[in-house]
Write a protein that holds these residues in place. Sequence first.
Motif, PDB file in Angstrom:
ATOM      1  N   ILE A  27     -13.476   2.659   5.711  1.00 10.79           N
ATOM      2  CA  ILE A  27     -12.066   2.551   5.321  1.00 10.79           C
ATOM      3  C   ILE A  27     -11.335   1.525   6.183  1.00 10.79           C
ATOM      4  O   ILE A  27     -10.498   0.753   5.691  1.00 10.79           O
ATOM      5  CB  ILE A  27     -11.380   3.931   5.417  1.00 10.79           C
ATOM      6  CG1 ILE A  27     -11.958   4.874   4.354  1.00 10.79           C
ATOM      7  CG2 ILE A  27      -9.871   3.807   5.264  1.00 10.79           C
ATOM      8  CD1 ILE A  27     -11.483   6.305   4.474  1.00 10.79           C
ATOM      9  N   GLU A  28     -11.671   1.490   7.465  1.00 17.74           N
ATOM     10  CA  GLU A  28     -10.964   0.604   8.396  1.00 17.74           C
ATOM     11  C   GLU A  28     -11.623  -0.767   8.554  1.00 17.74           C
ATOM     12  O   GLU A  28     -11.111  -1.617   9.291  1.00 17.74           O
ATOM     13  CB  GLU A  28     -10.860   1.286   9.766  1.00 17.74           C
ATOM     14  CG  GLU A  28     -10.026   2.559   9.740  1.00 17.74           C
ATOM     15  CD  GLU A  28      -9.885   3.201  11.101  1.00 17.74           C
ATOM     16  OE1 GLU A  28     -10.591   2.758  12.043  1.00 17.74           O
ATOM     17  OE2 GLU A  28      -9.083   4.142  11.229  1.00 17.74           O
ATOM     18  N   ALA A  29     -12.723  -1.010   7.869  1.00 15.53           N
ATOM     19  CA  ALA A  29     -13.448  -2.272   8.017  1.00 15.53           C
ATOM     20  C   ALA A  29     -12.630  -3.451   7.483  1.00 15.53           C
ATOM     21  O   ALA A  29     -12.023  -3.364   6.407  1.00 15.53           O
ATOM     22  CB  ALA A  29     -14.783  -2.192   7.287  1.00 15.53           C
ATOM     23  N   ASP A  30     -12.615  -4.553   8.233  1.00 10.53           N
ATOM     24  CA  ASP A  30     -11.970  -5.767   7.739  1.00 10.53           C
ATOM     25  C   ASP A  30     -12.941  -6.512   6.828  1.00 10.53           C
ATOM     26  O   ASP A  30     -14.092  -6.099   6.637  1.00 10.53           O
ATOM     27  CB  ASP A  30     -11.486  -6.648   8.892  1.00 10.53           C
ATOM     28  CG  ASP A  30     -12.604  -7.087   9.832  1.00 10.53           C
ATOM     29  OD1 ASP A  30     -13.783  -7.119   9.408  1.00 10.53           O
ATOM     30  OD2 ASP A  30     -12.305  -7.410  11.002  1.00 10.53           O
ATOM     31  N   GLU A  31     -12.507  -7.626   6.260  1.00  9.92           N
ATOM     32  CA  GLU A  31     -13.326  -8.326   5.276  1.00  9.92           C
ATOM     33  C   GLU A  31     -14.625  -8.862   5.868  1.00  9.92           C
ATOM     34  O   GLU A  31     -15.662  -8.853   5.217  1.00  9.92           O
ATOM     35  CB  GLU A  31     -12.515  -9.464   4.635  1.00  9.92           C
ATOM     36  CG  GLU A  31     -11.444  -8.975   3.681  1.00  9.92           C
ATOM     37  CD  GLU A  31     -12.001  -8.053   2.599  1.00  9.92           C
ATOM     38  OE1 GLU A  31     -13.056  -8.387   2.009  1.00  9.92           O
ATOM     39  OE2 GLU A  31     -11.407  -6.990   2.350  1.00  9.92           O
ATOM     40  N   GLU A  32     -14.582  -9.343   7.112  1.00  8.03           N
ATOM     41  CA  GLU A  32     -15.805  -9.846   7.733  1.00  8.03           C
ATOM     42  C   GLU A  32     -16.802  -8.715   7.952  1.00  8.03           C
ATOM     43  O   GLU A  32     -18.012  -8.884   7.739  1.00  8.03           O
ATOM     44  CB  GLU A  32     -15.480 -10.519   9.070  1.00  8.03           C
ATOM     45  CG  GLU A  32     -16.699 -11.058   9.811  1.00  8.03           C
ATOM     46  CD  GLU A  32     -17.509 -12.065   9.004  1.00  8.03           C
ATOM     47  OE1 GLU A  32     -18.750 -12.117   9.206  1.00  8.03           O
ATOM     48  OE2 GLU A  32     -16.935 -12.785   8.179  1.00  8.03           O
ATOM     49  N   CYS A  33     -16.307  -7.550   8.363  1.00  4.72           N
ATOM     50  CA  CYS A  33     -17.171  -6.381   8.559  1.00  4.72           C
ATOM     51  C   CYS A  33     -17.791  -5.955   7.233  1.00  4.72           C
ATOM     52  O   CYS A  33     -18.998  -5.673   7.159  1.00  4.72           O
ATOM     53  CB  CYS A  33     -16.378  -5.234   9.172  1.00  4.72           C
ATOM     54  SG  CYS A  33     -17.366  -3.750   9.479  1.00  4.72           S
ATOM     55  N   LYS A  34     -16.990  -5.927   6.175  1.00  2.00           N
ATOM     56  CA  LYS A  34     -17.507  -5.555   4.851  1.00  2.00           C
ATOM     57  C   LYS A  34     -18.590  -6.529   4.404  1.00  2.00           C
ATOM     58  O   LYS A  34     -19.600  -6.137   3.804  1.00  2.00           O
ATOM     59  CB  LYS A  34     -16.372  -5.522   3.833  1.00  2.00           C
ATOM     60  CG  LYS A  34     -15.362  -4.408   4.051  1.00  2.00           C
ATOM     61  CD  LYS A  34     -14.218  -4.523   3.064  1.00  2.00           C
ATOM     62  CE  LYS A  34     -13.129  -3.507   3.363  1.00  2.00           C
ATOM     63  NZ  LYS A  34     -11.966  -3.662   2.450  1.00  2.00           N
TER      64      LYS A  34
END
Length: 290
Positions: free
Chosen positions: A216-223
Motif C-alpha cells: 500500500i505504501e510502495a512508491d512507483e519505483e518500489c512497485k
Amino acid sequence: MKRIILLTVALYQICLAFAQWGPQSKVESHSLQSKVLGTEREYTIYLPKSYEAETDRKYPILYLLHGMTDTDKAWFWRGHVHEVMDQLVASGEAVEMIIVSPNAGGSFEEGNWNGYFDMPGWKYETFFFTEFLPHIESTYRVTGGKSHRSVAGLSMGGGGAAAYAQKHPELFSSAYAISALMNIPEHGAAQPREPGDKLAILTQSVKDNSCVKYVIEADEECKKQLRTVKWFVDCGDDDFLLDRNIEFFQAMRKAHIPCEFRMRDGGHTWEYFHSALYTCLPFLSRNFGK
C-alpha cells in the motif's frame, strides 16, 4: 517364446533394481555459528539426485521457510518436501534444485525465539542476508543470481518469504506464500502472555513488517521492482489467515503487480501445506532462468 518373455521380465526387474541403487537425492542437517545472533543455527538441506554424480553442475535454489514454533526439520519431517520433489522431478514437472530450510523457531516453552525479522534480541533478518545466504551459496554448488533463486514458506514463513522478496526483489525470481502471516489477524492467532515476552515481540515485528502495508505504501519505483518477482499466494478457505491473504492480493492488484492467488479447500494444517508443494515447486521451476 516363453523363455524370451521370462528373459524380458528379468531384464526389466534388473533395470528397476539398478535404478533404485543408482544416485539418490539426499537430505542433510548442518549448522553454522552466527556472529549476528551469537549462537549456532541449524539448517536442513535437500540435494538433488545428480548432485554427487555431476560435480561440475550448479543448481537453482529455494529457501523454504517454516512456520511458528516449528524448526528447519518441519518441511522434511511433516511436509515431506523431499519425497514430493523427487516425484515432481521424475515426472518432469519440476527441475532439479537445492532446497534449504533455516531454523528460525522452536518451542516458546523452551525459551526459543521465533521470527524472520529483526527485533530486539533477535536480528534474524540480518543473519539471513549477511551470514546464512552467503554461507549456503559458497558451500554448495548454487547457480546464484536472482533468476535462479526463490523463496517460499508457510504461515510465519509465508509472511517471511513475502517480506524478504518485497525488501529484496533484486535477489529472488519468485516467491510462493502458503497460508501466510501477511499481518496479524484479528482472531485466531496465538496471543502473547504478557508484554515483552518472545511471542509479544514476534507479534509486534509482524505488524511492523506487514506485507499488506508494504504494498500500500510502495512508491512507483518500489512497485516497478516488485513486478520483477513472480508472486503466488495460496491459502485455504477455512484458514484463519485467509482475510489477510486476500488483503495482500487486493493490494497487489490495486498496485498493478501481477500475483497469482489460489484459495483451495482446507485450513491451517499440514495436509494443506503439503498439498501446496505440488503447485509451488512447479511454479518456482517455471520461473527459474527468467
